[in-house]
Write a protein that holds these residues in place. Structure first.
Motif, short mmCIF file in Angstrom:
data_model
loop_
_atom_site.label_atom_id
_atom_site.label_comp_id
_atom_site.label_asym_id
_atom_site.label_seq_id
_atom_site.Cartn_x
_atom_site.Cartn_y
_atom_site.Cartn_z
N UNK A 1 0.82 -1.21 0.00
CA UNK A 1 0.00 0.00 0.00
C UNK A 1 0.86 1.26 0.00
N UNK A 2 0.19 2.40 -0.11
CA UNK A 2 0.89 3.69 -0.11
C UNK A 2 1.67 3.92 1.18
N UNK A 3 1.12 3.38 2.28
CA UNK A 3 1.81 3.54 3.57
C UNK A 3 2.64 2.30 3.91
N UNK A 4 2.97 1.52 2.89
CA UNK A 4 3.89 0.38 3.00
C UNK A 4 3.38 -0.73 3.92
N UNK B 1 12.76 -4.48 7.17
CA UNK B 1 12.43 -5.72 6.46
C UNK B 1 11.64 -5.42 5.20
N UNK B 2 10.72 -4.47 5.29
CA UNK B 2 9.94 -4.08 4.12
C UNK B 2 10.84 -3.50 3.03
N UNK B 3 11.77 -2.65 3.43
CA UNK B 3 12.69 -2.03 2.46
C UNK B 3 13.54 -3.09 1.76
N UNK B 4 14.05 -4.04 2.53
CA UNK B 4 14.87 -5.11 1.97
C UNK B 4 14.05 -5.96 1.00
N UNK B 5 12.81 -6.24 1.37
CA UNK B 5 11.94 -7.05 0.52
C UNK B 5 11.66 -6.33 -0.80
N UNK B 6 11.38 -5.04 -0.74
CA UNK B 6 11.13 -4.27 -1.95
C UNK B 6 12.37 -4.25 -2.84
N UNK C 1 24.04 -2.04 -4.39
CA UNK C 1 22.64 -1.61 -4.31
C UNK C 1 22.39 -0.77 -3.06
N UNK C 2 23.47 -0.30 -2.45
CA UNK C 2 23.37 0.44 -1.19
C UNK C 2 22.49 1.68 -1.32
N UNK C 3 22.70 2.45 -2.36
CA UNK C 3 21.95 3.70 -2.52
C UNK C 3 20.46 3.43 -2.76
N UNK C 4 20.17 2.41 -3.56
CA UNK C 4 18.78 2.05 -3.82
C UNK C 4 18.09 1.62 -2.53
N UNK C 5 18.78 0.79 -1.74
CA UNK C 5 18.21 0.33 -0.47
C UNK C 5 18.01 1.51 0.49
N UNK C 6 18.97 2.42 0.51
CA UNK C 6 18.86 3.59 1.39
C UNK C 6 17.64 4.43 1.03
N UNK C 7 17.39 4.62 -0.28
CA UNK C 7 16.23 5.41 -0.74
C UNK C 7 14.92 4.73 -0.34
N UNK C 8 14.86 3.41 -0.53
CA UNK C 8 13.64 2.68 -0.19
C UNK C 8 13.39 2.74 1.33
N UNK C 9 14.44 2.48 2.09
CA UNK C 9 14.31 2.47 3.55
C UNK C 9 13.88 3.84 4.07
N UNK C 10 14.43 4.89 3.50
CA UNK C 10 14.05 6.25 3.90
C UNK C 10 12.57 6.51 3.65
N UNK C 11 12.01 5.87 2.61
CA UNK C 11 10.58 6.02 2.32
C UNK C 11 9.72 5.28 3.33
N UNK D 1 17.94 -10.66 8.80
CA UNK D 1 16.76 -9.99 8.25
C UNK D 1 15.98 -10.92 7.32
N UNK D 2 16.68 -11.69 6.49
CA UNK D 2 16.00 -12.63 5.59
C UNK D 2 15.26 -13.71 6.37
N UNK D 3 15.83 -14.15 7.49
CA UNK D 3 15.16 -15.14 8.34
C UNK D 3 13.89 -14.56 8.94
#
Length: 199
Positions: A61-64, A81-86, A103-113, A141-143
Motif C-alpha cells: 500500500x501507499x503507507x507500505x 524488512x519491508x525495504x529489503x523485501x522491496x 545496491x546500497x543507494x537504492x536500499x537507502x532510498x527505499x528504507x528512507x521512504x 533480516x532474511x530469516x
C-alpha cells in the motif's frame, strides 16, 4: 514443425507415459517403487509447483503495508524488512549477498521512504550493515522476513514469497566453471501490486 513445438509434443508424450506408469504402479500397490523412481526432492518440487495455483496477490500500500489480498491477511514486518523485501522485488534476476554494496543507494532510498521520520544517520548505519558482506545482519533480516510470511501460509506456498537461494552455473572462454549464489523472490511479478510511488 518448430523445435519448440516438437519439444512440447515430446514432453506431453513423456507425461502420458508417466501417467500410465503411475496408474499401473498404483494398481499394483507399489508406492515404494513409485517413490524410488520419482525421488523425494522431485516430490517436494512438485508440491511447490502445485502451490502456484493458490498464490495470493501481494499488495504493497501507499503507507507500505504488505497485504496478501486473496488471503485477507497482512504480513507484519518492520520498515527495514519491508525495504529489503522491496529491493529484492525490484531485482527479479536476484542479487548475490556479496554484491549488496552495489545496491546500497537504492536500499537507502527505499528504507528512507518506509520510515520517513527516522534520522538519516541511523538509516545509513543500518544500510551499511546490511550491505557489508562481513556482517550477518542480512541473513538475520532474511530469516525474519521468512518467518513473517511463514506464519501465514504453508511451506510450499512460502517458497514463492521468501528470499530464497538459487545457484546458477556459468562458464567462461577457458571452460572454467563458476557459480553465482543468487538470492531472489520467485513470486510472479504480476501478483505484486504496488500502490506506492516508486522512490
Amino acid at each position: 514443425m518448430g523445435t519448440t513445438e516438437a519439444g512440447t509434443r515430446r514432453a506431453e508424450e513423456l507425461a502420458g507415459q508417466l501417467a500410465s506408469a503411475v496408474r499401473q504402479l498404483q494398481q499394483m500397490g507399489r508406492y515404494d517403487l513409485m517413490l524410488k523412481a520419482v525421488s523425494v526432492p522431485v516430490i517436494e518440487q512438485l508440491r511447490i509447483e502445485a502451490a502456484r495455483a493458490k498464490l495470493s496477490r501481494l499488495v504493497i500500500t501507499r503507507d507500505f503495508r504488505f497485504i496478501l489480498a486473496d488471503y485477507n491477511k497482512e504480513v507484519v514486518m518492520t520498515p527495514v524488512h519491508k525495504a529489503l523485501y522491496i529491493l529484492f522485488l525490484n531485482h527479479e534476476e536476484g542479487i548475490e549477498f556479496k554484491d549488496l554494496a552495489d545496491h546500497r543507494e537504492e536500499l537507502r532510498r527505499i528504507y528512507a521512504r518506509t520510515v520517513p521520520a527516522t534520522d538519516m544517520a541511523k538509516i545509513d548505519e543500518t544500510v551499511n550493515r546490511l550491505t557489508d558482506p562481513t556482517d550477518n545482519a542480512i541473513n538475520e533480516k532474511c530469516s525474519r522476513i521468512k518467518a513473517a510470511f511463514g506464519c501465514l501460509m504453508d511451506e510450499y506456498t512460502l517458497a514463492y514469497y521468501m528470499i530464497s537461494s538459487h545457484t546458477t552455473r556459468h562458464f567462461n572462454s577457458s571452460s572454467r566453471v563458476w557459480f553465482k549464489r543468487l538470492k531472489l523472490i520467485t513470486l510472479p511479478r504480476q501478483l505484486v501490486v504496488r500502490e506506492f510511488d516508486e522512490p
